[in-house]
Design a protein around this motif. Structure first.
Motif, PDB file in Angstrom:
ATOM      1  N   ASP A 154       0.867  -1.176   0.000  1.00  0.00           N
ATOM      2  CA  ASP A 154       0.000   0.000   0.000  1.00  0.00           C
ATOM      3  C   ASP A 154       0.906   1.230   0.000  1.00  0.00           C
ATOM      4  N   LEU A 155       0.886   1.968  -1.112  1.00  0.00           N
ATOM      5  CA  LEU A 155       1.776   3.121  -1.270  1.00  0.00           C
ATOM      6  C   LEU A 155       1.090   4.451  -0.953  1.00  0.00           C
ATOM      7  N   TYR A 156      -0.078   4.395  -0.359  1.00  0.00           N
ATOM      8  CA  TYR A 156      -0.863   5.604  -0.086  1.00  0.00           C
ATOM      9  C   TYR A 156      -0.069   6.658   0.688  1.00  0.00           C
ATOM     10  N   ARG A 157       0.707   6.217   1.674  1.00  0.00           N
ATOM     11  CA  ARG A 157       1.420   7.151   2.551  1.00  0.00           C
ATOM     12  C   ARG A 157       2.769   7.600   1.997  1.00  0.00           C
ATOM     13  N   LEU A 158       3.222   7.000   0.890  1.00  0.00           N
ATOM     14  CA  LEU A 158       4.508   7.384   0.319  1.00  0.00           C
ATOM     15  C   LEU A 158       4.342   8.588  -0.606  1.00  0.00           C
ATOM     16  N   GLU A 159       5.377   9.425  -0.637  1.00  0.00           N
ATOM     17  CA  GLU A 159       5.310  10.642  -1.453  1.00  0.00           C
ATOM     18  C   GLU A 159       6.353  10.700  -2.559  1.00  0.00           C
ATOM     19  N   THR A 160       7.502  10.023  -2.383  1.00  0.00           N
ATOM     20  CA  THR A 160       8.599  10.187  -3.340  1.00  0.00           C
ATOM     21  C   THR A 160       9.095   8.829  -3.852  1.00  0.00           C
ATOM     22  N   GLU A 161       9.736   8.870  -5.012  1.00  0.00           N
ATOM     23  CA  GLU A 161      10.363   7.668  -5.568  1.00  0.00           C
ATOM     24  C   GLU A 161      11.432   7.131  -4.615  1.00  0.00           C
ATOM     25  N   ARG A 162      12.103   8.025  -3.919  1.00  0.00           N
ATOM     26  CA  ARG A 162      13.143   7.595  -2.975  1.00  0.00           C
ATOM     27  C   ARG A 162      12.543   6.729  -1.869  1.00  0.00           C
ATOM     28  N   GLU A 163      11.394   7.153  -1.325  1.00  0.00           N
ATOM     29  CA  GLU A 163      10.712   6.338  -0.313  1.00  0.00           C
ATOM     30  C   GLU A 163      10.324   4.981  -0.897  1.00  0.00           C
ATOM     31  N   LEU A 164       9.861   5.004  -2.137  1.00  0.00           N
ATOM     32  CA  LEU A 164       9.457   3.774  -2.808  1.00  0.00           C
ATOM     33  C   LEU A 164      10.638   2.819  -2.949  1.00  0.00           C
ATOM     34  N   MET A 165      11.784   3.343  -3.293  1.00  0.00           N
ATOM     35  CA  MET A 165      12.981   2.519  -3.494  1.00  0.00           C
ATOM     36  C   MET A 165      13.375   1.750  -2.238  1.00  0.00           C
ATOM     37  N   THR A 166      13.091   2.312  -1.063  1.00  0.00           N
ATOM     38  CA  THR A 166      13.493   1.653   0.184  1.00  0.00           C
ATOM     39  C   THR A 166      12.666   0.389   0.471  1.00  0.00           C
ATOM     40  N   LEU A 167      11.554   0.212  -0.221  1.00  0.00           N
ATOM     41  CA  LEU A 167      10.705  -0.961   0.020  1.00  0.00           C
ATOM     42  C   LEU A 167      11.250  -2.234  -0.613  1.00  0.00           C
ATOM     43  N   GLY A 168      12.113  -2.097  -1.623  1.00  0.00           N
ATOM     44  CA  GLY A 168      12.628  -3.275  -2.307  1.00  0.00           C
ATOM     45  C   GLY A 168      11.641  -3.856  -3.311  1.00  0.00           C
ATOM     46  N   LEU A 169      10.822  -3.014  -3.898  1.00  0.00           N
ATOM     47  CA  LEU A 169       9.804  -3.461  -4.851  1.00  0.00           C
ATOM     48  C   LEU A 169      10.420  -4.217  -6.024  1.00  0.00           C
ATOM     49  N   ASP A 170      11.530  -3.734  -6.559  1.00  0.00           N
ATOM     50  CA  ASP A 170      12.179  -4.412  -7.679  1.00  0.00           C
ATOM     51  C   ASP A 170      12.596  -5.831  -7.309  1.00  0.00           C
ATOM     52  N   GLU A 171      13.141  -5.994  -6.128  1.00  0.00           N
ATOM     53  CA  GLU A 171      13.566  -7.312  -5.684  1.00  0.00           C
ATOM     54  C   GLU A 171      12.368  -8.247  -5.523  1.00  0.00           C
ATOM     55  N   MET A 172      11.282  -7.729  -4.953  1.00  0.00           N
ATOM     56  CA  MET A 172      10.071  -8.547  -4.806  1.00  0.00           C
ATOM     57  C   MET A 172       9.572  -9.003  -6.173  1.00  0.00           C
ATOM     58  N   ALA A 173       9.448  -8.044  -7.081  1.00  0.00           N
ATOM     59  CA  ALA A 173       8.877  -8.325  -8.401  1.00  0.00           C
ATOM     60  C   ALA A 173       9.757  -9.251  -9.230  1.00  0.00           C
ATOM     61  N   ASP A 174      11.049  -9.329  -8.913  1.00  0.00           N
ATOM     62  CA  ASP A 174      11.962 -10.184  -9.665  1.00  0.00           C
ATOM     63  C   ASP A 174      11.999 -11.629  -9.166  1.00  0.00           C
TER      64      ASP A 174
END
Length: 146
Positions: free
Chosen positions: A83-103
């Protein structure tokens, strides 16, 4: 893009529809953006998908609004619910490890509020649009690549 439309009349209907949607999301890996207003039924749909894939019982699935990511290890997939509702920036998004999950080869990544980030939409293998249709009715449009 493959498209399928669904309509449900209750929360129970949305949970049951999760099984039909789950079939459309296999094989993994896939990253899917869930779009809809607050209270549209995004988490309810994830409950149905998780149960259908043997990743979690519907009662175990909760909104990751404050934790940002929930992970469920199933027999067919490793389900990530973000849930990305509370995130505001790409930098915050990067800290979640989304790329690693999706790979991960068996990953199904379901992202609420992913449309806030062009990078998530660009990477997505599909989207599920959810709209209120009055009362407890919901309209769903499922779009997936291939």
């Amino acid at each position: 893009m493959r498209e399928k439309r669904f309509k449900t009349r209750s929360e129970v209907g949305t949970l049951a529809m999760g099984e039909r949607v789950a079939e459309m999301l296999l094989p993994a890996p896939k990253l899917i953006v869930l779009r809809g207003e607050l209270g549209a039924g995004k988490t309810t749909l994830v409950k149905g998908i998780a149960a259908a894939l043997g990743a979690a019982d519907a009662s175990e699935v909760t909104s990751p609004t404050f934790t940002l990511v929930h992970e469920y290890a199933g027999t067919k997939v490793r389900l990530y619910h973000l849930d990305l509702y509370r995130l505001e920036t790409e930098r915050e998004l990067m800290t979640l490890g989304l790329d690693e999950m999706a790979d991960e080869p068996d990953a199904l990544v379901l992202v609420e509020w992913g449309e806030k980030f062009p990078s998530v939409v660009a990477r997505a293998d599909g989207e599920i649009f959810i709209e209120h249709a009055g009362g407890d009715e919901r309209m769903f449009l499922v779009r997936t690549k291939g």
